[in-house]
Scaffold this active site. Sequence first.
Site, PDB file in Angstrom:
ATOM      1  CB  CYS A   1      -8.210  25.581  10.727  1.00 52.06           C
ATOM      2  SG  CYS A   1      -9.102  24.842   9.348  1.00 52.06           S
TER       3      CYS A   1
ATOM      4  CG  ASN B   1     -14.353  25.452   7.467  1.00 52.87           C
ATOM      5  OD1 ASN B   1     -15.456  25.624   6.968  1.00 52.87           O
ATOM      6  ND2 ASN B   1     -14.218  24.850   8.620  1.00 52.87           N
TER       7      ASN B   1
ATOM      8  CB  CYS C   1      -7.377  20.010   7.474  1.00 54.34           C
ATOM      9  SG  CYS C   1      -6.849  19.792   5.770  1.00 54.34           S
ATOM     10  NE  ARG C   2      -4.783  23.376  10.828  1.00 51.22           N
ATOM     11  CZ  ARG C   2      -3.949  24.408  10.847  1.00 51.22           C
ATOM     12  NH1 ARG C   2      -3.135  24.574  11.869  1.00 51.22           N
ATOM     13  NH2 ARG C   2      -3.938  25.274   9.861  1.00 51.22           N
ATOM     14  CB  SER C   3     -11.879  24.386  11.690  1.00 54.44           C
ATOM     15  OG  SER C   3     -12.008  24.553  10.303  1.00 54.44           O
TER      16      SER C   3
ATOM     17  CG  ASP D   1      -2.463  23.027   7.569  1.00 52.87           C
ATOM     18  OD1 ASP D   1      -3.164  22.013   7.337  1.00 52.87           O
ATOM     19  OD2 ASP D   1      -2.507  24.051   6.879  1.00 52.87           O
TER      20      ASP D   1
END
Length: 163
Positions: free
Chosen positions: A9, A12, A14-16, A127
Amino acid sequence: MTYRVCFVCTGNICRSPMAESVFRARAAEAELTDLVEVDSAGTGSWHEGEGADPRAVAVLEEHGYDIDHTARRFDPSWFSRLDLVIALDSGHLKALRRMAPTEEDARKVRLLRSYDPGAGDDLDVPDPYYGGLDGFAECLERVEAASTGLLAAVREHLEGRAA
């Protein structure tokens, strides 16, 4: 032979890392821990060395996922050792394909939600960073939905290698 997947993401945090945690758990449930290596990174270096966003950690833990994470930036040299690079949105997809050293490496980059048959044309994981906890919960839902299809694809690839 180990199959290596890296989720990417922006920063690195939140999402990933959420995708990494979910997919690692799915691989463990499928008893593929010895065959699948799961990692994550960001396209940028803003948060290198930091832990995951506390909201991401809270949502993951609330849903029974473990997370031990330190943010880092994706390095193009990693393409040579990775089998699959999973982008969390179309911006990451474009950035990763641009940094791929070869066409073969660029073909390793896929959008996570492309593995979710229910995603339709909406293949980005939004995001959640600038919003509240509900955005992180929505992110987790999308990651979980796509992880099932991703696991099936990885399993299929592993079985093809064994054949």
